[in-house]
Design an enzyme around this catalytic site. Structure first.
Site, PDB file in Angstrom:
ATOM      1  N   ASN A 148     -36.713  30.461  16.207  1.00 22.36           N
ATOM      2  CA  ASN A 148     -37.071  31.271  15.042  1.00 22.36           C
ATOM      3  C   ASN A 148     -35.886  32.131  14.626  1.00 22.36           C
ATOM      4  OD1 ASN A 148     -37.709  32.663  17.498  1.00 22.36           O
ATOM      5  ND2 ASN A 148     -39.017  34.102  16.407  1.00 22.36           N
ATOM      6  N   ALA A 202     -34.100  40.711   7.724  1.00 21.45           N
ATOM      7  CA  ALA A 202     -34.562  42.048   7.337  1.00 21.45           C
ATOM      8  C   ALA A 202     -35.535  41.968   6.160  1.00 21.45           C
ATOM      9  CB  ALA A 202     -33.367  42.922   6.982  1.00 21.45           C
ATOM     10  N   GLU A 210     -40.173  25.800  14.860  1.00 18.70           N
ATOM     11  CA  GLU A 210     -40.552  24.401  14.617  1.00 18.70           C
ATOM     12  C   GLU A 210     -39.848  23.865  13.380  1.00 18.70           C
ATOM     13  OE1 GLU A 210     -42.479  26.973  15.249  1.00 18.70           O
ATOM     14  OE2 GLU A 210     -44.293  26.415  16.365  1.00 18.70           O
TER      15      GLU A 210
HETATM   16  N1  THU Z   1     -43.013  31.930  14.949  1.00 22.20           N
HETATM   17  C1  THU Z   1     -42.477  30.718  15.240  1.00 22.20           C
HETATM   18  O1  THU Z   1     -41.256  30.565  15.374  1.00 22.20           O
HETATM   19  N2  THU Z   1     -43.325  29.674  15.387  1.00 22.20           N
HETATM   20  C2  THU Z   1     -44.683  29.760  15.268  1.00 22.20           C
HETATM   21  O2  THU Z   1     -45.360  28.755  15.346  1.00 22.20           O
HETATM   22  C3  THU Z   1     -45.325  31.040  15.046  1.00 22.20           C
HETATM   23  C4  THU Z   1     -44.413  32.179  14.769  1.00 22.20           C
HETATM   24  C5  THU Z   1     -42.094  33.056  14.812  1.00 22.20           C
HETATM   25  C6  THU Z   1     -41.978  33.591  13.417  1.00 22.20           C
HETATM   26  C7  THU Z   1     -41.534  35.007  13.679  1.00 22.20           C
HETATM   27  O3  THU Z   1     -40.121  35.009  13.853  1.00 22.20           O
HETATM   28  C8  THU Z   1     -42.176  35.360  15.015  1.00 22.20           C
HETATM   29  O4  THU Z   1     -42.534  34.128  15.614  1.00 22.20           O
HETATM   30  C9  THU Z   1     -43.389  36.241  14.909  1.00 22.20           C
HETATM   31  O5  THU Z   1     -44.300  35.733  14.014  1.00 22.20           O
END
Ligand code: THU
Length: 163
Positions: free
Chosen positions: A63, A67, A76
């Protein structure tokens, strides 16, 4: 007459990592390792995704936050978009996701709805089901047999008007 439509999705629930095949263990470990490269200074939630390719190599995503919060992207989608952008000929034969707090242990993680939509389209695009490993409760591992199983009644290109 209205009639019920029953959907069946089979998920294999593994009691622990010891039940993974060696190929599954590789993609699972690479998803966990990828969490070290998350950029998550706002949520402090580190997510890693790994794609096992036909040639045995693994492509990772994490992920990436911003900001301006909505500008960030989930692990994903960074994995799938990154692979499609940099190695477009690759065939994906497996996927895994892992998540943990910035300083803490791995825990359960289920892909968000937007990621499910994207995962489904890449699976359809390659025309072959992609099995998926997700961390379930109590250190279990959920093994889905197809990415599409996470999003029944998905919006697809077939729903777009002909042009
Ligand atoms: N996030 C993901 O990377 N994958 C998911 O399936 C759910 C959420 C990330 C997005 C954000 O950076 C953090 O988790 C909190 O939502």
């Amino acid at each position: 007459m209205a009639h019920p439509l029953h959907l069946t999705i089979t998920v294999d629930v593994l009691a622990s990592e010891t039940e993974l095949t060696s190929a599954e263990a590789l993609v699972w470990q690479q998803a966990r390792a990828a969490t070290d490269h998350a950029y998550a200074p706002y949520s402090h939630f580190h997510v890693g995704a790994a794609l096992l390719l036909e040639d045995g190599s693994v492509f990772q995503g994490t992920n990436q936050e911003n900001a301006a919060y909505p500008s960030g992207l989930c692990a994903e989608r960074t994995a799938l978009f990154g692979l499609a952008a940099s190695k477009p000929q690759s065939r994906i034969v497996g996927m895994a996701v892992a998540a943990r707090p910035a300083r803490g242990d791995f825990g359960p993680a289920m892909p968000c709805g937007a990621c499910r939509q994207v995962m489904t389209e890449y699976e359809n695009r390659q025309g072959q089901p992609i099995p998926l490993l997700l961390p379930g409760p109590n250190a279990t591992i959920y093994r889905f047999r197809s990415l599409g199983d996470l999003l029944p009644f998905q919006f697809s290109a077939d729903d777009l008007p002909a042009r």
